[in-house]
Design a protein around this motif. Structure first.
Motif, PDB file in Angstrom:
ATOM      1  N   GLU B  42       0.860  -1.167   0.000  1.00  0.00           N
ATOM      2  CA  GLU B  42       0.000   0.000   0.000  1.00  0.00           C
ATOM      3  C   GLU B  42       0.898   1.219   0.000  1.00  0.00           C
ATOM      4  N   ASP B  60      -3.944   6.091 -10.930  1.00  0.00           N
ATOM      5  CA  ASP B  60      -4.308   4.860 -10.221  1.00  0.00           C
ATOM      6  C   ASP B  60      -3.638   4.787  -8.843  1.00  0.00           C
ATOM      7  N   GLN B  61      -3.090   5.887  -8.395  1.00  0.00           N
ATOM      8  CA  GLN B  61      -2.376   5.918  -7.107  1.00  0.00           C
ATOM      9  C   GLN B  61      -3.058   6.868  -6.117  1.00  0.00           C
ATOM     10  N   ILE B  62      -2.887   6.594  -4.834  1.00  0.00           N
ATOM     11  CA  ILE B  62      -3.254   7.593  -3.829  1.00  0.00           C
ATOM     12  C   ILE B  62      -2.144   8.639  -3.851  1.00  0.00           C
ATOM     13  N   VAL B  63      -2.523   9.885  -4.061  1.00  0.00           N
ATOM     14  CA  VAL B  63      -1.525  10.949  -4.193  1.00  0.00           C
ATOM     15  C   VAL B  63      -1.831  12.040  -3.179  1.00  0.00           C
ATOM     16  N   PHE B  83      -0.556   9.584   7.109  1.00  0.00           N
ATOM     17  CA  PHE B  83      -1.419   8.645   6.434  1.00  0.00           C
ATOM     18  C   PHE B  83      -1.258   7.214   6.963  1.00  0.00           C
ATOM     19  N   PHE B  84      -0.087   6.950   7.523  1.00  0.00           N
ATOM     20  CA  PHE B  84       0.250   5.585   7.947  1.00  0.00           C
ATOM     21  C   PHE B  84       0.420   5.486   9.460  1.00  0.00           C
ATOM     22  N   ASN B  86      -1.065   4.422  12.011  1.00  0.00           N
ATOM     23  CA  ASN B  86      -1.290   3.183  12.779  1.00  0.00           C
ATOM     24  C   ASN B  86      -0.625   1.960  12.127  1.00  0.00           C
ATOM     25  N   TYR B  87       0.383   2.229  11.309  1.00  0.00           N
ATOM     26  CA  TYR B  87       1.115   1.122  10.694  1.00  0.00           C
ATOM     27  C   TYR B  87       2.333   0.757  11.554  1.00  0.00           C
TER      28      TYR B  87
END
Lengths: 189, 189
Positions: B42, B60-63, B83-84, B86-87
């Motif tokens: 992801e 096609d990407q989250i930008v 954006f991440f 909680n990763y």
């Protein structure tokens, strides 16, 4: 309290017949009018189909491009919420609602008490937008899919978990069709 | 384990003299080559100055568009990390490093043990990129500013908090000047 604003601007504008957000009211594109309502907040604008037309208007904003825009509004909400995960609440604003007033937004924020899982603006007994979602709903919100907004989650809540604040007519008005532009143009000179 | 990839593509490309990320190697723009390395993850691509040229390649990407790109790389890293949040970890990839291999990335991820605050690829004794940052560094990373990357944080860590994995030469090669394009073009046919 930490409150972010998520401005949803990824819609197709099917009923309008094109990108309504660049249509102007008194020489100012609708998207810009809406962003100005939330001047005092940290915000993110989520865009989709009309990325190429919108981006030139948004170079001073944090923007997320949602590649899943075809799957509906829920995908934009979920992307945007990831950005505010450690906030106390997020205002979910619709970019096509430029007649919400700054006073309305202040009332919504002031109405955000610890017992509220969401704050909903009302006018003449009707529920409007933008809705403020408390962090206690973020996890629930991640489960929505398709072309739905926060309403599906709010409808499941008990009445006493929701807080309502009386606001201007602007919380009920969205630009939906080309006619609306003409009809509401004179509302806020 | 939950590992996200942050692709930094907001740079000005001063030494290149323009937007190097749309320059092609074997008919494929550098930005696309880099994205493909991280196919299985992801990911989010952070863009800045060259938003108008890059967006058509990224539908096609989250930008994330970073309006603070002039203030340097740290602002893109901080936006992307939100954006991440909680990763377990985030790979910070540089869009101008298209010669990293998928095997390199696999080694970096496999090298991510509980004791590692970061995993750093090395080749011939030199540290390279992309670096994998564990969630235990996210808070520190939010304090960086200006045109710096993760290195300023990594330099403060003890040697035994860092994990190193031997990788291909690709982890050392960035496209910096126009000459580099010609020089490295034949490296990965």
């Amino acid at each position: 309290m930490n409150i972010g604003v998520l401005i949803l601007a990824a819609g197709e504008g099917k009923r309008f017949g094109g990108n309504k957000l660049i249509a102007k009211i008194d020489d100012t594109p609708i998207i810009i009018r809406t962003i100005r309502i939330y001047d005092n907040f940290e915000k993110v604008v989520v865009i989709g189909k009309y990325v190429n037309e919108l981006i030139p208007l948004l170079t001073d904003q944090i923007v997320i491009y949602n590649p899943f825009w075809r799957e509906g509004m829920s995908t934009s909400i979920k992307l945007g919420l990831r950005f505010f995960r450690n906030y106390d609440g997020v205002i979910i604003a619709l970019a096509d609602m430029p007649f919400v007033s700054k006073e309305d937004v202040k009332k919504i924020v002031d109405g955000f008490k610890p017992k509220c899982k969401a704050v909903i603006p009302v006018h003449n007994g009707k529920r409007g937008n933008p809705v403020l979602i408390s962090k206690y709903l973020f996890e629930e919100m991640e489960k929505i899919s398709g072309d739905v907004g926060a309403r599906v989650i709010l409808n499941k809540l008990k009445e006493d978990e929701l807080c309502f604040v009386e606001c201007s007519e602007g919380v009920l008005i969205d630009i939906d069709k080309k006619d609306d532009l003409m009809r509401f143009r004179d509302l806020h000179p």
